[in-house]
Design an enzyme around this catalytic site. Sequence first.
Site, PDB file in Angstrom:
ATOM      1  N   GLY A  13       2.815   2.636 -42.108  1.00 37.80           N
ATOM      2  CA  GLY A  13       2.454   3.349 -43.430  1.00 37.80           C
ATOM      3  C   GLY A  13       1.365   3.776 -43.550  1.00 37.80           C
ATOM      4  O   GLY A  13       0.639   4.593 -42.219  1.00 37.80           O
ATOM      5  N   CYS A  14       0.498   3.725 -44.395  1.00 39.85           N
ATOM      6  CA  CYS A  14      -0.653   4.410 -44.588  1.00 39.85           C
ATOM      7  C   CYS A  14      -1.813   3.548 -43.732  1.00 39.85           C
ATOM      8  O   CYS A  14      -2.108   2.613 -43.556  1.00 39.85           O
ATOM      9  CB  CYS A  14      -1.134   3.984 -46.159  1.00 39.85           C
ATOM     10  SG  CYS A  14      -3.133   4.719 -46.417  1.00 39.85           S
ATOM     11  N   PHE A  15      -2.497   4.873 -42.959  1.00 38.39           N
ATOM     12  CA  PHE A  15      -3.384   4.261 -41.664  1.00 38.39           C
ATOM     13  C   PHE A  15      -4.442   3.466 -42.435  1.00 38.39           C
ATOM     14  O   PHE A  15      -5.263   2.852 -41.628  1.00 38.39           O
ATOM     15  CB  PHE A  15      -3.781   5.351 -40.988  1.00 38.39           C
ATOM     16  CG  PHE A  15      -4.290   6.519 -41.655  1.00 38.39           C
ATOM     17  CD1 PHE A  15      -5.060   6.694 -42.728  1.00 38.39           C
ATOM     18  CD2 PHE A  15      -4.062   7.828 -40.839  1.00 38.39           C
ATOM     19  CE1 PHE A  15      -5.511   8.011 -43.301  1.00 38.39           C
ATOM     20  CE2 PHE A  15      -4.614   8.993 -41.318  1.00 38.39           C
ATOM     21  CZ  PHE A  15      -5.252   9.129 -42.688  1.00 38.39           C
ATOM     22  N   CYS A  17      -4.427   1.141 -44.388  1.00 37.43           N
ATOM     23  CA  CYS A  17      -4.003  -0.398 -44.380  1.00 37.43           C
ATOM     24  C   CYS A  17      -4.095  -1.013 -43.071  1.00 37.43           C
ATOM     25  O   CYS A  17      -4.828  -2.058 -42.643  1.00 37.43           O
ATOM     26  CB  CYS A  17      -2.598  -0.510 -44.717  1.00 37.43           C
ATOM     27  SG  CYS A  17      -2.309  -0.064 -46.512  1.00 37.43           S
TER      28      CYS A  17
END
Length: 178
Positions: A13-15, A17
């Site tokens: 997902g979002c890097f 995170c």
Amino acid sequence: MKKNIQIATLGGGCFWCTEAVFQEVKGVEKVISGYAGGNVPGKPTYREICSGLTGHAEVIQITFDANCISFEDILVIFMTTHNPTTLNQQGADRGTQYRSVIFYHTETQKIIAVEVIKQLQAYFNDKIVTEISPLPIFYEAEQEHQNYYKENTQQGYCSYVIEPKLATLRKLHADKLK
């Protein structure tokens, strides 16, 4: 003891995170946010990645000391701090750029990745859809995406999306924290 430095490249997902999670893990020397797995020439920009048209995933590249933490342990932490059962999605983030992916650097990493997924499948109700692929070119993301959580803890995204992942990390993997 001499260090055994290795590299893992993961997309969950979002890097922002995944970067925040692995910055807290013992044995992790460095975490770089970036992009990999796309099909357009040249270095992509964040804006291009967000379009979902380049085929790149938001990933992190982890430099770790394998004498301190194994690649297998890195993968277990990775698989339990994001949802590996949703195709091209993590929470509200949707698109191929948010896919769950393990980009392996060696055949040994590939074998370990397959085995870890097989072992963890029993803990998930849905099928794990994490892609396992050889590492293509890794592109480092722009500077404003590096160390994002530590520099922006007051942002809403950090509070609502990243902090619950960090809480999961602390609950499930307390023995692996710095």
